[in-house]
Every structure is written in C-alpha cells, then in structure tokens.
Design a protein around this motif. Structure first.
Motif, PDB file in Angstrom:
ATOM      1  N   PHE A   1       0.824  -1.200   0.000  1.00  0.00           N
ATOM      2  CA  PHE A   1       0.000   0.000   0.000  1.00  0.00           C
ATOM      3  C   PHE A   1       0.864   1.259   0.000  1.00  0.00           C
ATOM      4  O   PHE A   1       0.392   2.343   0.291  1.00  0.00           O
TER       5      PHE A   1
ATOM      6  N   LYS B   1      -1.371   3.233  12.007  1.00  0.00           N
ATOM      7  CA  LYS B   1      -1.747   4.170  10.966  1.00  0.00           C
ATOM      8  C   LYS B   1      -1.356   3.671   9.582  1.00  0.00           C
ATOM      9  O   LYS B   1      -1.602   4.349   8.588  1.00  0.00           O
TER      10      LYS B   1
ATOM     11  N   LYS C   1      -1.773   1.685   6.315  1.00  0.00           N
ATOM     12  CA  LYS C   1      -2.959   1.206   5.608  1.00  0.00           C
ATOM     13  C   LYS C   1      -2.975  -0.313   5.493  1.00  0.00           C
ATOM     14  O   LYS C   1      -4.026  -0.948   5.646  1.00  0.00           O
ATOM     15  N   SER C   2      -1.820  -0.911   5.217  1.00  0.00           N
ATOM     16  CA  SER C   2      -1.767  -2.366   5.089  1.00  0.00           C
ATOM     17  C   SER C   2      -2.192  -3.051   6.372  1.00  0.00           C
ATOM     18  O   SER C   2      -2.913  -4.050   6.354  1.00  0.00           O
TER      19      SER C   2
ATOM     20  N   VAL D   1      -4.065  -1.726   8.857  1.00  0.00           N
ATOM     21  CA  VAL D   1      -5.472  -1.412   9.136  1.00  0.00           C
ATOM     22  C   VAL D   1      -6.404  -2.339   8.367  1.00  0.00           C
ATOM     23  O   VAL D   1      -7.315  -2.956   8.937  1.00  0.00           O
ATOM     24  N   LEU D   2      -6.180  -2.468   7.059  1.00  0.00           N
ATOM     25  CA  LEU D   2      -7.089  -3.269   6.235  1.00  0.00           C
ATOM     26  C   LEU D   2      -6.929  -4.770   6.468  1.00  0.00           C
ATOM     27  O   LEU D   2      -7.920  -5.504   6.463  1.00  0.00           O
TER      28      LEU D   2
ATOM     29  N   ALA E   1     -10.222   3.743  12.819  1.00  0.00           N
ATOM     30  CA  ALA E   1      -9.364   3.777  11.630  1.00  0.00           C
ATOM     31  C   ALA E   1      -8.989   5.211  11.268  1.00  0.00           C
ATOM     32  O   ALA E   1      -9.855   6.091  11.236  1.00  0.00           O
TER      33      ALA E   1
ATOM     34  N   ARG F   1      -8.670   8.132   9.170  1.00  0.00           N
ATOM     35  CA  ARG F   1      -9.290   8.477   7.891  1.00  0.00           C
ATOM     36  C   ARG F   1      -8.320   9.152   6.923  1.00  0.00           C
ATOM     37  O   ARG F   1      -8.580   9.214   5.718  1.00  0.00           O
TER      38      ARG F   1
ATOM     39  N   LEU G   1      -7.024   6.443   4.447  1.00  0.00           N
ATOM     40  CA  LEU G   1      -8.018   5.653   3.724  1.00  0.00           C
ATOM     41  C   LEU G   1      -8.708   6.506   2.669  1.00  0.00           C
ATOM     42  O   LEU G   1      -8.921   7.701   2.860  1.00  0.00           O
TER      43      LEU G   1
ATOM     44  N   SER H   1     -12.069   6.713  -0.190  1.00  0.00           N
ATOM     45  CA  SER H   1     -13.465   6.309  -0.240  1.00  0.00           C
ATOM     46  C   SER H   1     -13.589   4.879  -0.764  1.00  0.00           C
ATOM     47  O   SER H   1     -13.030   4.526  -1.794  1.00  0.00           O
TER      48      SER H   1
ATOM     49  N   ASP I   1     -12.569   2.115   0.878  1.00  0.00           N
ATOM     50  CA  ASP I   1     -11.622   1.169   1.483  1.00  0.00           C
ATOM     51  C   ASP I   1     -12.287   0.240   2.496  1.00  0.00           C
ATOM     52  O   ASP I   1     -11.981  -0.949   2.550  1.00  0.00           O
ATOM     53  N   ILE I   2     -13.161   0.805   3.323  1.00  0.00           N
ATOM     54  CA  ILE I   2     -13.735  -0.003   4.405  1.00  0.00           C
ATOM     55  C   ILE I   2     -15.258  -0.128   4.303  1.00  0.00           C
ATOM     56  O   ILE I   2     -15.891  -0.633   5.227  1.00  0.00           O
TER      57      ILE I   2
END
Length: 286
Positions: free
Chosen positions: A148, A215, A217-218, A220-221, A257, A259, A262, A264, A266-267
């Motif tokens: 990411f 923080k 992204k990899s 978090v997702l 998470a 924001r 991230l 729009s 993503d989650i």
C-alpha cells in the motif's frame, strides 16, 4: 514473474528474483525477501484464478522464503526457490508441471478420503454467509515499500513483519475460500489458525510501533479482513458469541481507523457487514 498494471503477468525473464539469482546475490536477506514477495504475488493471482491448492503451496513456500530472509542460511539452495517460482508461473500459463503442494488436501480421492484412509468431514455450510467473506488477496510491492506504499513499520530487528502478515493472510484466505466452496471443516480450521497467526503478527507490529503502525494502511485493512473473515467462519459453526465479539471488535476498528490514510470505499465492505450481520447494538450505534 512480476505483476504489471491490472495484475497482468510479465515474463519471468524480467523478474527481480531471476535477475537477482543470475547476479548471485550476496545479500541473502534481500534475495529471500524478494523471493517471498514474488511467490506471494504469484499466489495472489493463482487465488484469483481459483487454483487454490497451487496457491496454498505457493504461499507456503513464500513463508519459507520469508523465514530465510529473517534468518539467512547458506545451506539452502536459492535455485530451488527460483524453480518454485517457475513452477507456479507455469500453472498460470496452463503448463503441466507437477503439483508443488504436499498438503493432504491435494491428495483426496473421489470418495472424500485422504491418502492415509482417514475420512474427510464435510460440512453443510450456510450459503447466505459466503457473500460476507472478504475475498481480496493482498499484493506486496517489489520495492522497499509495502503493498500500500507504506514503509514505516517494515522491520523489527530485521524481521519483515508486514510481508509476513500479508502472506499469512493470503494463505488463510485460500483455505477459507476452499473450505467454503467444498464444505470441508479441515480447511476452515486451517484458515482460522492462519488468521490467528496473522493477528499475532499484527499485534507484534502494534506493540513495537504503537500508534505509528496502527496508521499503516496495510495493517489497518489486513486487521479488518482478519476479524471479518474469522467472524464469518465462526458463524458457519453457529458460534454466535464469538461471531458477535469479532463484529464488535471490527466495529471498534472501523471507528478508530485513521481516515487520513483511507480513501473512499476502502472499508465500506466491512461497514456494511457490521451493520447487516453484527450485534443489534452495533447496527443501532452505526
């Protein structure tokens, strides 16, 4: 093999790993990290093509390579790993190399029996739960950034934690999809164990890097995907308290998470799942 735009496979000759092998990499850690990345990305394509046994074998070999990146050894043949990449790549092209997998799953006969004669337990899975599964495999960049574009929590004492997290998740997902399609409890049990191992790596990252890693992204997702898919499996076994607890944690993870990393969509998948199938109190709060 490397992956170009839209996940297209480029010729193996252009592969970073192949080039590294020809040049006889002196840095074994860097070499094995690149091998693991190549195998992960090939495995992700195999998973998308529904070649689950080969994908699982490829992810397993990627984990072996990552272990060698962490603890390099001159006693292991680097060429054997390159050969595994060629084998996996051949499956993408429809060639007939022998199956790399030594998993019992690949040796079942038509009567649902393992090669050792043990009966395979078949479950009647709830088809309504299948759409809840998050089926996206994660790729890793061949560069020094993760899948990411993040690199802040890449290593802990030289260990490639983020890469290992992604590979373990992808292998868990392969067993999960295979188990859901076949109704085999053993595949779903393996998926749960691998999701748990993935979560342990995430916890290790979070402990070592505190807020910085949370923080990423990899991270978090992947964390959300693990909680979502673990909840789906527990639902299949009617473990309602565990399912609700995981959806509760997923709801909290969504609220926490960051924001700013991230985009729009993503989650959105996880938000919908929590609202539709989480605890009533979660849906009401959402």
């Amino acid at each position: 093999m490397t992956l170009g735009k839209n996940g297209e496979c480029e010729p193996f000759e252009t592969s970073t790993v192949a080039s590294s092998s020809r040049c006889h990499f002196s840095n074994l850690t860097h070499f094995y990290r690149n091998v693991a990345v190549e195998l992960n990305n090939i495995g992700a394509v195999l998973l998308e093509k529904e070649k689950y046994d080969i994908a699982i074998a490829t992810f397993r070999k990627a984990i072996e390579a990552m272990k060698l990146a962490i603890h390099p050894s001159e006693n292991v043949s680097r060429h054997s790993f390159v050969h595994c990449i060629i084998q996996a790549n051949a499956h993408l092209s429809g060639c007939t190399y022998h199956d790399m997998s030594d998993d019992t799953e690949s040796h079942k006969n038509s009567f649902g029996m393992a090669s050792n004669g043990a009966k395979t337990e078949i479950l009647q899975t709830n088809e309504q739960l299948s759409p809840l599964m998050f089926t996206q495999a994660f790729y890793i960049s061949v560069s020094n950034e993760d899948a990411f574009g993040a690199s802040n929590c890449r290593t802990i004492n030289g260990e490639y934690k983020e890469e290992m997290m992604i590979i373990l998740y992808n292998m868990a997902l392969s067993h999960h999809i295979q188990g859901t399609n076949s109704g085999k409890q053993c595949s779903l049990d393996k998926a749960l164990k691998l999701y748990d191992l993935t979560n342990q790596v995430i916890q290790g990252l979070s402990t070592s890097f505190k807020d910085d890693c949370r923080k990423e992204k990899s991270v978090v997702l992947t964390r959300m995907a693990v909680m979502n898919n673990s909840a789906v499996i527990h639902s299949m076994f009617a473990r309602h308290s565990m399912t609700n607890a995981l959806f509760q944690k997923l709801f909290e993870a969504i609220n926490d998470a960051p924001r700013d990393i991230l985009v729009s969509g993503d989650i959105d998948y996880f938000v919908v799942n929590v609202m539709l199938y989480g605890c009533p109190c979660i849906a009401a709060a959402a």
